[in-house]
Each structure stands twice: as C-alpha cells, then as structure tokens.
Design a protein around this motif. Structure first.
Motif, PDB file in Angstrom:
ATOM      1  N   TYR A 577       0.813  -1.095  -0.084  1.00 34.98           N
ATOM      2  CA  TYR A 577       0.014   0.102  -0.075  1.00 34.98           C
ATOM      3  C   TYR A 577       0.833   1.289   0.001  1.00 34.98           C
ATOM      4  O   TYR A 577       0.549   2.077  -0.773  1.00 34.98           O
ATOM      5  N   ILE A 580       1.957   1.832  -3.446  1.00 34.68           N
ATOM      6  CA  ILE A 580       1.094   2.314  -4.165  1.00 34.68           C
ATOM      7  C   ILE A 580       0.686   3.921  -3.926  1.00 34.68           C
ATOM      8  O   ILE A 580       0.652   4.575  -4.966  1.00 34.68           O
ATOM      9  N   CYS A 584       1.741   6.783  -6.700  1.00 40.23           N
ATOM     10  CA  CYS A 584       0.478   7.537  -7.143  1.00 40.23           C
ATOM     11  C   CYS A 584       0.952   8.875  -7.103  1.00 40.23           C
ATOM     12  O   CYS A 584       0.419   9.644  -7.960  1.00 40.23           O
ATOM     13  N   PHE A 587       3.205  10.137  -9.629  1.00 37.41           N
ATOM     14  CA  PHE A 587       2.391  10.419 -10.691  1.00 37.41           C
ATOM     15  C   PHE A 587       1.452  11.577 -10.812  1.00 37.41           C
ATOM     16  O   PHE A 587       1.552  11.930 -11.804  1.00 37.41           O
ATOM     17  N   ALA A 588       0.864  11.763  -9.633  1.00 37.57           N
ATOM     18  CA  ALA A 588       0.060  12.922  -9.617  1.00 37.57           C
ATOM     19  C   ALA A 588       0.712  14.249  -9.689  1.00 37.57           C
ATOM     20  O   ALA A 588       0.584  15.073 -10.407  1.00 37.57           O
ATOM     21  N   PHE A 591       2.019  14.720 -13.312  1.00 34.31           N
ATOM     22  CA  PHE A 591       0.759  15.037 -14.247  1.00 34.31           C
ATOM     23  C   PHE A 591       0.269  16.387 -14.026  1.00 34.31           C
ATOM     24  O   PHE A 591       0.275  16.986 -15.002  1.00 34.31           O
ATOM     25  N   GLY A 592       0.264  16.902 -12.632  1.00 33.38           N
ATOM     26  CA  GLY A 592      -0.195  18.104 -12.409  1.00 33.38           C
ATOM     27  C   GLY A 592       0.668  19.122 -12.993  1.00 33.38           C
ATOM     28  O   GLY A 592       0.361  20.073 -13.693  1.00 33.38           O
ATOM     29  N   LEU A 595       0.619  19.540 -16.723  1.00 32.68           N
ATOM     30  CA  LEU A 595      -0.702  20.147 -17.165  1.00 32.68           C
ATOM     31  C   LEU A 595      -0.361  21.634 -17.059  1.00 32.68           C
ATOM     32  O   LEU A 595      -0.789  22.638 -17.872  1.00 32.68           O
ATOM     33  N   LEU A 598       1.718  23.151 -19.542  1.00 35.27           N
ATOM     34  CA  LEU A 598       1.170  23.045 -20.676  1.00 35.27           C
ATOM     35  C   LEU A 598       0.231  24.347 -20.984  1.00 35.27           C
ATOM     36  O   LEU A 598       0.214  24.972 -22.045  1.00 35.27           O
ATOM     37  N   ARG A 599      -0.400  24.622 -19.814  1.00 35.48           N
ATOM     38  CA  ARG A 599      -1.425  25.897 -19.917  1.00 35.48           C
ATOM     39  C   ARG A 599      -0.787  27.139 -19.539  1.00 35.48           C
ATOM     40  O   ARG A 599      -1.440  28.014 -19.132  1.00 35.48           O
ATOM     41  N   ARG A 600       0.352  27.193 -19.420  1.00 29.86           N
ATOM     42  CA  ARG A 600       1.160  28.194 -18.796  1.00 29.86           C
ATOM     43  C   ARG A 600       1.229  29.333 -19.835  1.00 29.86           C
ATOM     44  O   ARG A 600       1.629  29.279 -21.052  1.00 29.86           O
ATOM     45  N   ARG A 601       0.870  30.841 -19.587  1.00 28.07           N
ATOM     46  CA  ARG A 601       0.991  31.750 -20.638  1.00 28.07           C
ATOM     47  C   ARG A 601       2.176  32.462 -19.995  1.00 28.07           C
ATOM     48  O   ARG A 601       2.205  33.361 -19.409  1.00 28.07           O
ATOM     49  N   GLU A 604       2.085  36.552 -20.775  1.00 29.81           N
ATOM     50  CA  GLU A 604       1.195  37.114 -19.954  1.00 29.81           C
ATOM     51  C   GLU A 604       1.793  37.429 -18.585  1.00 29.81           C
ATOM     52  O   GLU A 604       1.702  38.568 -18.156  1.00 29.81           O
ATOM     53  N   TRP A 667     -18.982  13.420   3.403  1.00 26.13           N
ATOM     54  CA  TRP A 667     -18.306  12.370   3.423  1.00 26.13           C
ATOM     55  C   TRP A 667     -18.413  11.542   4.705  1.00 26.13           C
ATOM     56  O   TRP A 667     -18.487  10.353   4.606  1.00 26.13           O
ATOM     57  N   PHE A 671     -20.183   7.773   4.749  1.00 21.44           N
ATOM     58  CA  PHE A 671     -19.809   6.555   5.220  1.00 21.44           C
ATOM     59  C   PHE A 671     -19.849   6.043   6.681  1.00 21.44           C
ATOM     60  O   PHE A 671     -19.258   5.074   6.888  1.00 21.44           O
TER      61      PHE A 671
ATOM     62  N   ARG B  46      -5.158  26.054 -25.340  1.00 21.49           N
ATOM     63  CA  ARG B  46      -5.295  25.640 -24.086  1.00 21.49           C
ATOM     64  C   ARG B  46      -6.595  25.018 -23.605  1.00 21.49           C
ATOM     65  O   ARG B  46      -6.395  24.129 -23.073  1.00 21.49           O
ATOM     66  N   LEU B  49      -6.857  21.868 -25.054  1.00 22.08           N
ATOM     67  CA  LEU B  49      -5.775  20.832 -24.352  1.00 22.08           C
ATOM     68  C   LEU B  49      -6.243  20.191 -23.093  1.00 22.08           C
ATOM     69  O   LEU B  49      -6.149  19.175 -22.994  1.00 22.08           O
ATOM     70  N   PRO B 566      -5.106   7.423  -4.014  1.00 24.84           N
ATOM     71  CA  PRO B 566      -3.888   8.042  -4.259  1.00 24.84           C
ATOM     72  C   PRO B 566      -3.558   8.728  -5.404  1.00 24.84           C
ATOM     73  O   PRO B 566      -2.912   9.724  -5.741  1.00 24.84           O
ATOM     74  N   PHE B 567      -3.731   7.880  -6.530  1.00 29.57           N
ATOM     75  CA  PHE B 567      -3.707   8.574  -7.847  1.00 29.57           C
ATOM     76  C   PHE B 567      -4.837   9.335  -8.228  1.00 29.57           C
ATOM     77  O   PHE B 567      -4.648  10.466  -8.688  1.00 29.57           O
ATOM     78  N   VAL B 571      -4.909  13.780  -8.986  1.00 30.72           N
ATOM     79  CA  VAL B 571      -4.732  13.987 -10.592  1.00 30.72           C
ATOM     80  C   VAL B 571      -6.052  14.757 -10.944  1.00 30.72           C
ATOM     81  O   VAL B 571      -6.087  15.556 -11.650  1.00 30.72           O
ATOM     82  N   HIS B 574      -6.204  18.490 -10.287  1.00 33.40           N
ATOM     83  CA  HIS B 574      -5.620  18.965 -11.274  1.00 33.40           C
ATOM     84  C   HIS B 574      -6.265  19.312 -12.412  1.00 33.40           C
ATOM     85  O   HIS B 574      -6.412  20.462 -12.984  1.00 33.40           O
TER      86      HIS B 574
END
Lengths: 672, 604
Positions: A577, A580, A584, A587-588, A591-592, A595, A598-601, A604, A667, A671, B46, B49, B566-567, B571, B574
């Motif tokens: 665990y 994992i 993760c 990866f996150a 990924f963040g 992203l 990519l969308r940075r200007r 500006e 939440w 639960f 963008r 994208l 966690p993943f 993500v 974001h």
C-alpha cells in the motif's frame, strides 16, 4: 503332463476367483474359526539416569485378515475404514511435544529408536496403489486424519509440505510419503480422539492412568499411532490390520521424601509410585484385553551399576538379581511383588543384560488397586546406552541472505563396544544414513556439501558412499537429501555442512507471525548396522506380549536432530500500500506539473511582472516603507490595493473553507 | 528575467491568442483598457488541451471499471425462476391409475365409478406441494361377461374376464391370494387394483404388490364396499397409510447426495459385567440386504457396524418392584442417548453429505438390568425401543442371564442369540420404516373399516416404495428449486461475488436433471424420476455449498477506494481545476473581446 495341467489350474484359479468375487458381492463371506480380533494393553516403566521416569503405554489392536470389514468386535471402525478407503499399507502418525534427550535418556534401545519423534506432527504412509494415484490418496488421507485427530494435518496436503524419500527412511519403498509439521501444538484435543480408538478408552485398564495434567506436565510426550495392514486386498478380502498405539511420557516424579535437606539424599534417585506420578491407580484390567501387564525395566547400565554395588558377593550377584525376592534388596524396594522376572539374553555387544519385572494387572481389582512404587535406598548413578554417534544440527552464518546447515555427529564414549558391527578392525567402517528435507524457500546448494572428519576436511567422495538428491522446485516441492556416510570406526567427530540462500516468499505465502522464523524439519540420522533389540530369556509367554515381541524385533537405531528455525526476510506487510501511495503521488505530481506547464502563458506573466515592476519603484524602498509603517504602528497601505478586492478575496477564502468543510461532513455522513 | 523579457519582446507578435497584444499599443488607443476589452479573439489552444485531457480521463474510467471487475459465470436465472414457478403452480402431478374390480356384484359399473370418484374427491386432501392426477376404471365381472366403465379405458383392458372368481378367495392364505392376484394383473403394470368379492368370510387385505382385495358378506351393499374402496385408494395407495400430521410428509431421512449410511452399534454399557457381540454378517445377508436392494431407487444405502464398550446411558432408571425390573419412562427419553460416551462416529467411508442413521442396541449393565421402557400410559413398550427422527433408533436388549445371574462369567465374550438378534433387527426395520413415515403395525385402521397390510420380506412393499418414490421426487424437486432460488438470490444480491464456471455448470446440470425428473414423473416412471430428482437436488446443493462461494466472496469497495484514491484524487483535482480555470478565462476573454468589438462598432 505338466503343461497340460497348468492351463487347467489357471482356469480353476480364475473360476474360483470369480466365484470368490461373486461371494463378496453378496457379502456372504462367513468363515468360522478365524482368528479373533485382539487387544493388548501394556505399560513399561523405566527409571532414567537424570532422576526422571519413562512411562511407555503400549496398546495394540489387531483385526485378522478376511474378516468382514463391515463389522468389528474390538477394532476401531474408523481405522479399518481408513485403511480400506485409502489403501494404506503402513502408516505412522505421531504427535510430540518436547525433545527426546538422547544424551541422558539413551538412544540405543527400542524405545528411543522407535518412539522418540520430532516435535510436532510426523506422518508417513505407504500406499498399496500404483505410483500415479499416491499423491491424491495422500492428500485425502491428510484431510481425513486431520478431522479424526483434531489437528492441522491437512497442511501436509500441499506438495511443498511432503516428500517421497527413496531409500534412506527405514520402511523405504517407492510408495512412501513423508511429511512433518514441526510447529503443531499437541494437547488433549489430540489425545481424546486417540483414546477413542481403544475399546476401553480411559474408562478401564491401564489407560485409566492417563491423567491429562500429569501427562502434559511432563518433559516429553509422544503419542504415536502405527498401523500395518497385512495381506493384500487383491484376493477380495479385507486386509488384516495391526494398530499399535503408544504414548511415551517422560516425567519427573515428585520426591516422596519429606526430608530432602539431608545432603546424602540429594543424590538419591527420587522414589515414585504410580499414584504419585499419575494421581491414579489401576483398578483391574480392561476386560476386553487379552492381557494387561505392567513392566519395570532396569536397563543394562543400571544393572551393571547394581552389580557393582553388590561387588562384595560378586559371584552371587546374578543370582540375587534374578531371585524371587530381589524386589526387596538393599538398593531399592518395590511395593508390589513381580509376577515374573525376565533377564535379557546376553548379546555379543555387551556383557550386561537388562532386567524386566512383570506385573499382571489382572490379579488386581477395584477393591485392591494396583499401585507400583519404587523406593531407592542408596544413591545410584548410571548411564543409558547411547547410539554410536550423537547427532545435532545447527545453523551457521548470519544475515538474511544466506547461511549454512551443519549436521554434527559426535562419537559417544560408550560406543566402543559396539564397533563389533564390523569385524575387520583395519577397515572397520560405520555406516550412517542421513535423511534431510528442506523447504523450498531454503535454497540449498548441493555442490557446497562439505564433510569434516575429526575436524579435517575430507573429499566428499571418500566419505559419502551413496547420495540421492531431489532439488526443490519453487512453490512446488521441497528439497530432499539422502546420504549414506561411511565413517571410520575410530571417528570422534564428523560434520556435514551445506550452504543455502534464503528465498523470498510471495506476500500471501507468509504465515501469521512470520517474524518468528521458519522451521526446517528434523533430519533423521540412522545407523543401519546397529539394531536395537532386547531378547528376553524366558520365551514361553513372549508371543502373548506385543511389547516384548516389539523389543525383540531388530529395529535400526534412529535419532532425530533438532528442528531449526531460520529467520527469513519478512517484508513490511503494509508495503504494497505504501508503494502504491508513493507511486501514485509521484504520478500525480508529474501529471499536475505537466498540465500546468502546458497551460502556462509565459508572455502574460511577463507582462504582469513588468507591470508590477513599473508600479513598484523597487524592492528595497518597499520594504523600507513597510518597516517604517510598522514602526509607526500604522497600517501601511499598498498603493494599489482596493478595499473591495481584499474583501472579495476574503469572502472567496471563506467560501472555499466552507465548501471543503461541507464536503468533509458529507463524506463522514455518507460513510458512517 | 531579462532574457525572458527579451524573448517576449522578440516574439510577442506571434502570440496571437493571448491577450498580450492588447497592452502593447496603449498610446494608440487612449480609451483602451486591457482589463475590460480585448481586440483579438481569445485562443482555443489551451482550452482544447485541458478539455482533451479531461475527456481522456473520463474515457479511461470505463476501462478501469472493467479491469477491476470480477469473474462471474452467467447463471440461468430465468430457468431457475421458471422451475420454481412450475413447481409452485401445481404442475407436478403424479398420474395414478386405479382399477376396481367387483366380482359377483350385479350393478352398473358407471354408477359405481361415480360413487367411488365422489368418495375419493371427498377424502383426498390435496397435498399443497405434490398432487396426484388419478384416473379410475371400474369393471364388474359377471362370470361370463364384463361390464366396464369407462368402456374405452386403455388400462382396464388388461384384465381378462372371468380370471378371478370368488373361489380364489375361499382359502384363508393371504399370501397365496396375493400371488394369484399378482399373476392375474401382471406385476409390470403400474396400476393399483382393488378386487371386491362377494361371499365368504369377510376380510380386507392389502397385498405386497399393487393390489388389495376385500371379501364381503353376501348381504352387504355395494355402496358400503365402494366407500371402503375409495378410502383404501386415497389413504393407503396415495398416502401410504400414514396418519396425517404424524411426521411431516416430505420428511425423508436421505442425505443430500442421496445416500444413507446405516450405522449399527452394539453398546455394552459396562463390559465388566458382560460384553456381547453379534453375528452381524448373517443378519446383514438375510434381513438387511433385501431391504437395501428394495430401497435402491430411493436411496443408496450402505451398512456398517461396530461394538462399543463403556457406554452408559445418560439418565437414571428406577426399580419397579411390581415388574421386577428397572423402568425408564418416556419423558426421560431425550436424555437416554449419551452423546459424550457413545462415540458413534461419523463414517469415514461415507461422503460429506450422506445421512447417517444410527441404530443402537443398548445392553444395560448389571446395575440396571433388566431395563424396560415405559410408555406414557404406564404400559411397557413391546419393542423396548424408540426412534429419534432424523437420528435413528435405539433398542434396549436385556441379556438372558441378568435375571438369574448364576452361570454368568464376568467379562466372558458372549454372542447375542440369533433369535434375539433377528427380533432386534425386525424392530430396527420397523423403526427404519417409521423414520420414513410408515406405520410399523400391519393394520390400517380407516374410518370405514380396517385393512390388513401384508408385510413384505423386503421391509417395504411395492406400493409403499411407490409412495416413497413419489414423495422423494417431490421433496427433492422442491428442495432443488429452493436451493437454486436461494443461490440465485444470493448471487444477485452480492454483485461483487466471484462465481466460478463450475458453479454455473452444476446449476445447469441440476436444472436439466430436475426437468428430466418432472417429465419422468408425468410418464409414471417413478424410479428414474426419483433418481434424477435426487441428482438434481444434490447438484443444487453442490453448487450452493461450493467452496469458492464460501471463501473470498468479494473484495470490498473500500479496498478499491484505498488503492486508487492516491492517484485519482490529486490528478483529478489538477485536471478539473485546470479545465475550470481555462473555461472561465476563455469566457472572460471572450466577453472582453465582445466588449471591444461593440466599442469599435459604436466608434466607427
């Protein structure tokens, strides 16, 4: 003529066979005058040199062949059904707690060589079926036995838990399967089903003595069940079965003497009686038993010592020992008069012979119960007969990666007399068989086998006469090593070492409490040239006592080594665990940021920066002004901050906090 | 910082989509405010994208869902439902055919048939689970000719006119009459025949096969006979002659795999007084084997036997001076069986779900001998035994010598005399019949008179076996339907339960066997329908108790969440935030652009 006759004979055989089968189908086998089912109960008591007492219960039930398998007079139904269903030819199951102390309790008699067992459960069985069917039968047998004896014998079902020794295990045969569970705890729940196989259970006869607290307080107890089926089932008849149940207990008798203070009495062996060790007496025999005897055995060493004490009249020592009133003598005193005294026939190996006193329980009744007591009068010190070599096994090396197993054989001093097994003194050799099973996660390198004789390394081929190795397969089968060693008779010590790597188990395969370590089952060291047998002189009644005929049998001397505990690398069981989670998170993050990139200007942002730079004169003056404002105790007002925007920011922040709190509440609510 | 600004200056003209051009010529347009207006159209790069990332993310979810899915073999839910509705809607009808033969009566067969049918309709209480579909034909034999009703019945034609005369019934040997009737009607036909004969001494007997006969006096009325015949047909041939509500009708001591193990135990309470053995082989051959063979279609029976010692009973008995024996009263019977000391082991030879019936002979010890069982009304039980439904039976046998304990040698091995043993096993067979719900006495006392039941040497007569087969089929089919119904409900209620292919197969075969049993039952093949119904029920049980259902039945949603959150949590934050921001920005910029355009239009 003969040629002519043979087909006829064959035909006749076929016809009779068919007829027999037909007979069986209609269940009409009814042969009168057959041997009856029999039951014997016996108890052997033997004082041990280290102030302990060996008690050995021996029960034997036998069912003659060709009896109707559907009805038994005495024989337990469960066992006969088991033999018929699984086609068992021979089987032995033992439950043991504690370790037999070969050094002080002896290793050469019949009792240790067939009743000293490795701790936990040991099961072996020989099947009367073709090779390819054996494994399936073994698996079913383990499940049945586990139900029958309330033990987890079913763990022997998995192919990693049992092995098929080729020749080194004494009842060697290709149809043998052998498995042990060193960690099985043995207690009353195993004894009760074992007792249920006796016709009188523990309600009458010698088995009444089986007081659970006394037995389980002992230093060693081994409960054994051995069955042999005689006669083949091929003739359509049910096989005859001999079921032998033994319980071997080593107890420390509570000294009956009140005044232990006297220094001289400290060395006196403790006196005991059946009542003092078991808290019970025998009130008559089990009426179903053919005979019911209690024996007291004084072994060779003790008898020699007694003779020594009688030195003053040596020529009459032999007579005194065998004489009728020997049971009260200056050294010890028996509380009951023996019915018979047996003296062992002197063998070639030793001049001394052991003495056996026989007490018949039949004569006693409820009003006059049988209680045997032994009171020592003067201190006696003796040694039990040892096996030629004392075997022990230990682990070498450190760390969680690799190690080595060493089996060390040390000559016992008493074995000089036994070298007579091989007569030629120059080429006198001592044959030792070693059988060792290792679980697959202990990966043994067989090429690293080394042999040391008297601390000198020797070439393997000089010492090992025969070797059979079946390497382990990961998660399929354990490794088996069978060796025949030829050691010179003058050997004082010998050692075998073999290296291994510790394997990794899958996370699911770890047992609970994996940090305790993993057991390597006992190795079996046997000396095929030495036979433990005691032949008693007065033969007339021997055939009626299965215990004494058991003593007469030439059984090879065997000993079990210690169980080894190998610590393996145990993982942190929450590790998957954690892995994992961290993967993760990485990866996150990736990924963040991707992203965001990519969308940075860029342009500006530059412009905003420039704007700010244009508005602010510089960092230093700004800081200075802030500082001065603070010093003056007044709120510095940044030139371009409007109150409206700040309140907007605040309301946004508040809104966000409320949103998160609301989500958390939802939440929790959902639960719970 | 400087470099970037230079770069920005050099290629600022290229950045068409951003609003960066706006502030570049603030001087040229004095009323241009970059905060609220914009000259160029906002760019879509963008936005596109981030949304493509979001959509690919959303598209991935079904794949993820698929990957964490567990294997479930498809079960035929609809067939299971249809089987249970079929059984519930009374479609399980066992067709029966009755044939009443009146010899020496001079009356209309049609009116007789009508009166019998009406009497049957009055008597027959429909079993809620399994009903019978009966047809009746009546023949009146007038020596030379026969009157039949209905005239064109295919069943009654098997009877040859005049083959039964009143003379056949003159003798009192019931067995001989039974054999005679069996030869006339032929053993193979599955019809139940009743012969009513006028003349001779009155008696009513039910034979070993599917026949019964009744001899009535000369002056008796035919209507009375018809009523009695109707009662016989309903109460004996259909219901097996058992009282309503004694033991529930569908109660069968048969294991789920269609096997019964008869475990005979001889319990010597105290072998110190005496220990008895018995010659089991002889009894097995003479008494048990024929019965086991006869019950073959209903259950697969195996026999085993043992002798146990030191097995006292669990409760006390009291000395009765008048009877000169120890008496054990009926109200203490629940405490007779001593489950601590009577280790009547389950059999290793028997498979897992076989039914084991224990039959115990209790030999009392000298302290409590002779031991008698006392009925509730104070009488002493004739059989000295009792049954415990679904467990077995116990018989107390007092050894001969316990009254005069003179020649008895303690501990000697004695054999129970063969005569006593036979009596004992006859009691056992009676008890076995009782466990199946039949009567152990040979008389059926009906409302309109008694019938003697001719006992079979096989323990069960043919018509009794028919009753058992029908009942067994009915019980098995219902239990099969119930089990499969529960299985389907269980499977449907746990969507994350793994279902192996094997279970699917077992369910399928079970349904096939059940349908076969249904079709066999409707074509009157009782034996094979009983066999296939027991197969169906045992397969259904196998499927329901499959080990894979018991073990890792599902893995929880929480587990799934803990592994994937966690993943997916960071993500998705974001991705969603980026998409939202871009969307907002796009709207904002578009509004600016529109505002500028409006201004430009108004200006121009």
């Amino acid at each position: 003529m003969a040629l002519l006759r043979r087909p006829l004979l064959v035909l006749l055989l076929v016809v009779t066979h068919q007829f027999l089968q037909l007979w069986i189908v209609f269940g009409s086998v009814n042969e009168e005058g057959q041997k009856q089912e029999e039951f014997f109960e016996e108890l052997l008591l033997k004082p041990l040199p280290d102030r302990k007492l060996l008690t050995h219960f021996h029960f034997q039930s036998s069912a003659p062949p060709s009896s109707n398998g559907r009805h038994h007079h005495l024989f337990p139904k469960a066992i006969s059904q088991l033999v018929q269903k699984f086609r068992v030819k021979e089987m032995e199951l033992s439950f043991t707690q504690g370790r037999w102390n070969y050094e002080s309790w002896g290793g050469f008699d019949s009792i240790p060589s067939s009743n000293a067992k490795p701790p936990g459960v040991e099961l072996w069985a020989v099947f009367d079926v073709p090779q390819h069917l054996i494994d399936a039968l073994w698996k079913n047998l383990t499940h049945t036995l586990s139900g029958l004896f309330c033990a987890s014998i079913n763990f022997l079902e998995s192919s990693t838990a049992y092995s098929a020794p080729e020749w080194s295990f004494p009842p060697a045969s290709g149809n043998l399967r052998y498995g042990t569970l060193p960690r099985e705890a043995v207690c009353t729940e195993n004894l009760t089903p074992w007792l249920k196989l006796l016709p009188c259970r523990d309600k009458a006869g010698i088995s009444m003595l089986l007081d659970r607290p006394s037995i389980y307080r002992g230093f060693y107890h081994s409960q054994r069940l051995h069955l042999t089926s005689t006669g083949s089932g091929s003739e359509g008849l049910d096989p005859g079965i001999i079921l032998e149940q033994t319980l071997t207990v080593v107890l420390l008798p509570n000294s009956q003497r009140a005044s232990l203070a006297r220094a001289s009495e400290k060395h006196i062996q403790p006196s005991w009686s059946l009542r003092s060790i078991f808290g019970k007496e025998v009130s008559g025999k089990c009426v179903l038993a053919e005979n019911s005897n209690v024996y007291l055995l004084l072994d060779r060493g003790l008898v020699a010592e007694l003779k020594q004490l009688h030195k003053e009249d040596e020529e009459s020592a032999e007579k005194v020992l065998a004489s009728e009133n020997y049971w009260t003598n200056p050294i010890f005193e028996l509380s009951a008069k023996p019915d018979r005294i047996f003296i062992e026939e002197s063998s070639l190996l030793s001049k001394n012979s052991s003495i056996l006193y026989k007490f018949e329980v039949e004569k006693y009744s409820e009003s006059e119960p049988f209680d045997l007591g032994l009171t020592w009068k003067i201190p006696v010190v003796w040694l039990c007969q040892q096996a030629p070599l004392h075997a022990s096994r230990f682990l070498m090396g450190s760390g969680n990666e690799r190690g080595a197993i060493a089996i060390s054989l040390k000559s016992t001093q008493s074995c000089e007399g036994f070298t007579g097994a091989n007569f030629d003194d120059e080429r006198c050799e001592l044959r030792v068989d070693v059988f060792q099973v290792v679980p697959w996660y202990v990966k043994v390198y067989f090429h690293s086998l080394q042999v040391f004789v008297d601390q000198q390394p020797k070439a393997v081929s000089d010492i090992i006469e025969k070797i059979h190795v079946s390497p382990s397969k990961d998660k399929v089968s354990p490794g088996v090593m069978e060796l025949v060693l030829k050691l010179p008779c003058s050997v004082s010590s010998a050692a075998l070492t073999i290296e291994f790597d510790k394997g990794f188990l899958h996370i699911d395969e770890y047992p609970p409490d994996a940090n305790q370590g993993f057991d390597i089952p006992s190795a079996i060291v046997s000396f095929p040239n030495f036979h433990a047998s005691m032949v008693f002189l007065e033969n007339d009644s021997l055939n009626k006592s299965p215990l004494l005929s058991k003593f007469q049998e030439k059984s090879p001397v065997m000993s079990y080594t210690e169980v080894l505990l190998v610590p393996l690398t145990t993982p942190d069981f929450s590790m998957p665990y954690n892995v994992i989670t961290i993967t993760c998170t990485v990866f996150a993050l990736y990924f963040g940021s991707l992203l965001n990139a990519l969308r940075r200007r860029v342009a500006e942002e530059e412009r905003f920066l420039k704007d700010k730079a244009a508005k602010k004169s510089g960092r230093l003056p700004l800081l200075l002004s802030k500082l001065s404002a603070k010093l003056r105790g007044r709120h510095s007002e940044p030139p371009h901050s409007t109150p409206g925007s700040s309140s907007l920011v605040n309301s946004k922040l508040v809104f966000k906090v409320i949103l998160v709190a609301g989500l958390a509440v939802c939440w929790q609510y959902y639960f719970s | 910082m400087a470099e970037i600004s230079e770069a920005h200056d050099s290629d600022s003209s290229k950045l068409q989509d951003s609003g960066s051009e706006a502030p570049q010529r603030p001087e040229s347009e004095p009323d241009f405010d970059p905060k609220i207006t914009r000259k160029t159209k906002p760019g879509l790069k963008r936005l596109f994208l981030t949304f493509s990332v979001l959509f690919s993310f959303l598209l991935g979810f079904p794949f993820l869902w698929k990957s964490v899915e567990i294997y479930r073999s498809p079960l035929p839910f609809r067939e299971i439902d249809s089987l249970s509705t079929q059984l519930r809607s009374d479609n399980l009808l066992f067709p029966l055919h009755f044939h009443a033969l009146f010899v020496g009566f001079d009356s209309e067969p049609d009116s007789l048939r009508r009166s019998i049918l009406s009497a049957i309709a009055r008597l027959a209480s429909q079993n809620p689970k399994c009903s019978n579909n009966y047809t009746l034909s009546v023949t009146v034999d007038l020596d030379s000719r026969c009157l039949r009703s209905p005239t064109s019945s295919p069943h009654s034609s098997t009877y040859q006119c005049g083959s039964i005369t009143a003379a056949d019934f003159v003798q009192n040997d019931d067995v001989a009459v039974d054999e005679r009737l069996a030869s006339v009607f032929g053993g193979k036909t599955k019809e139940y025949s009743v012969v009513v004969v006028k003349g001779g001494n009155e008696r009513a007997v039910v034979g070993k096969h599917r026949h019964a006969w009744m001899v009535v006096g000369d002056g008796s009325e035919v209507e009375v006979a018809a009523a009695k015949v109707a009662e016989l047909l309903v109460k004996v041939f259909i219901n097996g002659g058992r009282e309503e509500g004694s033991i529930r009708n569908e109660f069968m001591p048969v294991g789920a795999d269609g096997k019964i193990v008869l475990s005979f135990n001889l319990l010597n309470a105290d072998p110190r007084d005496w220990a008895y053995d018995r010659d089991f082989e002889k009894i097995d051959d003479t008494l048990l084997a024929p019965m086991i063979e006869a019950l073959g279609p209903v259950a697969n029976i195996s026999v085993e036997s043992q002798v146990l010692y030191h097995t006292p009973k669990a409760s006390f008995s009291y000395w009765n001076q008048k009877l000169e024996s120890y008496v054990f009263s009926t109200k203490d019977l629940p405490f007779f069986v001593n489950s601590n000391e009577w280790h009547l082991d389950t059999s290793i030879a028997a498979g897992g779900r076989s039914k084991i019936l224990q039959f115990a002979v209790y030999v009392p010890s000298a302290k409590e001998c002779p031991l008698l069982l006392q009925l509730l009304n104070g009488e002493i039980s004739k059989t000295n035994g009792f049954i415990s439904p679904m467990w077995g039976g116990v018989v107390v046998w007092n050894p001969q010598g316990c009254l005069k304990d003179s020649e008895f040698k303690s501990g000697a091995k004695n054999i129970i005399p063969i005569q006593d043993l036979e009596n004992m096993f006859e009691v056992f067979i009676g008890q076995f019949r009782q466990l199946f719900g039949f009567k152990s006495v040979n008389v059926y006392a009906g409302a309109s008179g008694d019938w003697n039941l001719l006992p079979s040497e096989r323990g069960f007569t043919e018509w009794e076996l028919d009753v058992l087969s029908r009942q067994h089929t009915c019980f098995n089919l219902h239990s099969c339907a119930t089990t499969l119904g529960s299985l389907s409900r269980l499977v449907q209620s746990l969507p994350r339960m793994i279902i192996m292919d094997e279970i699917g197969k077992q369910v399928k075969f079970s349904l096939e066997a059940a349908n076969l049993a249904l079709s066999n039952a409707s074509s009157r093949v009782y034996e094979s329908s009983a066999a296939s119904s027991s197969k169906a029920s045992s397969l259904a049980e196998d499927a329901f108790f499959h080990p894979s259902i018991m073990s890792v039945s599902y893995y929880s949603f929480e587990h799934c969440f803990a592994v994937y959150s966690p993943f997916f949590l960071p993500v998705s934050m974001h991705v969603l935030l980026a998409a939202l921001k871009e969307l907002r920005r796009y709207k904002q910029e578009k509004a600016k652009n529109l505002a500028w355009k409006a201004k430009a239009n108004s200006a121009s």
